[in-house]
Design a protein around this motif. Structure first.
Motif, PDB file in Angstrom:
ATOM      1  N   THR A  68       0.815  -1.218   0.000  1.00 61.84           N
ATOM      2  CA  THR A  68       0.000   0.000   0.000  1.00 61.84           C
ATOM      3  C   THR A  68       0.845   1.262   0.000  1.00 61.84           C
ATOM      4  O   THR A  68       0.359   2.332  -0.344  1.00 61.84           O
ATOM      5  N   SER A  69       2.083   1.135   0.396  1.00 67.50           N
ATOM      6  CA  SER A  69       2.988   2.286   0.464  1.00 67.50           C
ATOM      7  C   SER A  69       3.797   2.393  -0.824  1.00 67.50           C
ATOM      8  O   SER A  69       4.381   1.410  -1.285  1.00 67.50           O
ATOM      9  N   THR A  70       3.836   3.583  -1.414  1.00 68.50           N
ATOM     10  CA  THR A  70       4.641   3.759  -2.626  1.00 68.50           C
ATOM     11  C   THR A  70       6.118   3.513  -2.338  1.00 68.50           C
ATOM     12  O   THR A  70       6.846   3.038  -3.217  1.00 68.50           O
ATOM     13  N   ALA A  71       6.549   3.790  -1.094  1.00 62.64           N
ATOM     14  CA  ALA A  71       7.948   3.533  -0.742  1.00 62.64           C
ATOM     15  C   ALA A  71       8.248   2.038  -0.807  1.00 62.64           C
ATOM     16  O   ALA A  71       9.290   1.619  -1.329  1.00 62.64           O
ATOM     17  N   VAL A  72       7.335   1.211  -0.289  1.00 65.10           N
ATOM     18  CA  VAL A  72       7.538  -0.235  -0.327  1.00 65.10           C
ATOM     19  C   VAL A  72       7.386  -0.762  -1.751  1.00 65.10           C
ATOM     20  O   VAL A  72       8.129  -1.656  -2.180  1.00 65.10           O
ATOM     21  N   ASP A 206      -3.420   6.634   0.624  1.00 63.28           N
ATOM     22  CA  ASP A 206      -4.066   7.897   0.979  1.00 63.28           C
ATOM     23  C   ASP A 206      -4.942   7.755   2.214  1.00 63.28           C
ATOM     24  O   ASP A 206      -5.890   8.522   2.412  1.00 63.28           O
ATOM     25  N   GLY A 207      -4.640   6.788   3.060  1.00 65.78           N
ATOM     26  CA  GLY A 207      -5.329   6.613   4.327  1.00 65.78           C
ATOM     27  C   GLY A 207      -5.664   5.153   4.584  1.00 65.78           C
ATOM     28  O   GLY A 207      -6.153   4.454   3.690  1.00 65.78           O
ATOM     29  N   PRO A 208      -5.415   4.655   5.810  1.00 60.66           N
ATOM     30  CA  PRO A 208      -5.694   3.253   6.127  1.00 60.66           C
ATOM     31  C   PRO A 208      -7.143   2.836   5.898  1.00 60.66           C
ATOM     32  O   PRO A 208      -7.403   1.673   5.569  1.00 60.66           O
TER      33      PRO A 208
END
Length: 270
Positions: A68-72, A206-208
């Motif tokens: 879900t994270s663009t970093a991951v 953009d939010g959990p």
């Protein structure tokens, strides 16, 4: 599913199961499929090993959302979320210890966990459905792990590998959604006292709550919806960090509190 594809699904599931049993990572399972496989084939592999776990007496307690994270996503070279099953035996107590050698290639990330209070059966789930359906939130550490050698994974590999599930740690104090804006929370994760990952709720789709909407809809579409009592790990708020024996990780998420875990050294029996 064609017989040749089914045979490859079974072989992929066997490879991943053997890696778990022996502690020796396997080659990428995408290599077993024509053109690297597809998402449905990957979920078929996942479901086969999940079913084997259930047959062996393990208990599913919820789901995790991955990527879900663009970093991951950048770290792993993939571009969309996935999900996997959480079993009861994956839980580590807050402040607890991960025994040496229990995982193959552990990495740690900080997340928001949600505990579902009512069923979410709709294929087009909304944020309103999720807000009404969540009992409370908790800070969490997910200890991801790959049975694929060197984390050489595509989306097919990680989905087949139960979304690279390993273990998880939950903080101790439940927080109702009325008391926290999950999109606005800030996260800081330390390893041995030094900051190694930072992020915000908005860094998770953009939010959990948006991540939970995606998961609820995807599971309902597959006829296996989120149910009351399920735990949901909504996805990383920042980059994941490799773990080594002796490391201590702590994540602090504003409005939710903290969660901590330590990794024992090899042979540590405490």
């Amino acid at each position: 599913m064609a017989n040749t594809t089914f045979s490859a699904v079974v072989k992929a599931a066997d490879l991943l199961a053997e890696a778990t049993r022996t502690g020796v990572a396997c080659p990428p399972v995408r290599e077993l499929f024509d053109d690297g496989g597809d998402l449905e084939t990957a979920y078929a592999v996942q479901q086969l090993n999940v079913r084997r776990g259930l047959d062996a007496g393990r208990r599913i307690v919820g789901r995790k959302i991955g990527l879900t994270s663009t970093a991951v996503q950048r770290q792993l070279g993939v571009g969309r979320p996935d999900f996997g099953a959480l079993f009861a035996d994956m839980a580590v107590p807050d402040g607890g210890r991960v025994a040496g050698g229990r995982l193959l290639q552990p990495r740690v990330e900080a997340e928001v966990a949600l505990v579902i209070g009512r069923d979410l059966p709709h294929r087009e789930c909304t944020v309103v459905d999720v807000v009404r359906g969540v009992d409370f939130a908790l800070p969490a550490l997910e200890i991801v792990d790959s049975r694929v050698r060197g984390w050489d994974i595509s989306l097919v590999d990680t989905v087949a590998d139960n979304a690279s599930c390993g273990l998880y740690v939950l903080g101790a104090t439940p927080v109702p959604l009325t008391a926290v804006d999950l999109r606005a929370v800030t996260m800081s994760m330390t390893r041995n006292g030094g900051t190694v990952s930072e992020g915000t709720g908005a860094d998770c789709l953009d939010g959990p709550l948006n991540a939970a909407v995606w998961l609820a809809s995807a599971l309902a579409e597959r006829g296996d919806p989120l149910r009351a009592g399920d735990l949901v790990l909504t996805g990383a708020l920042g980059p994941m960090t490799p773990a080594e024996p002796g490391d201590v990780f702590e994540a602090r998420i504003s409005g939710l509190g903290a969660a901590q875990v330590r990794f024992a050294t090899e042979g540590d029996a405490r």
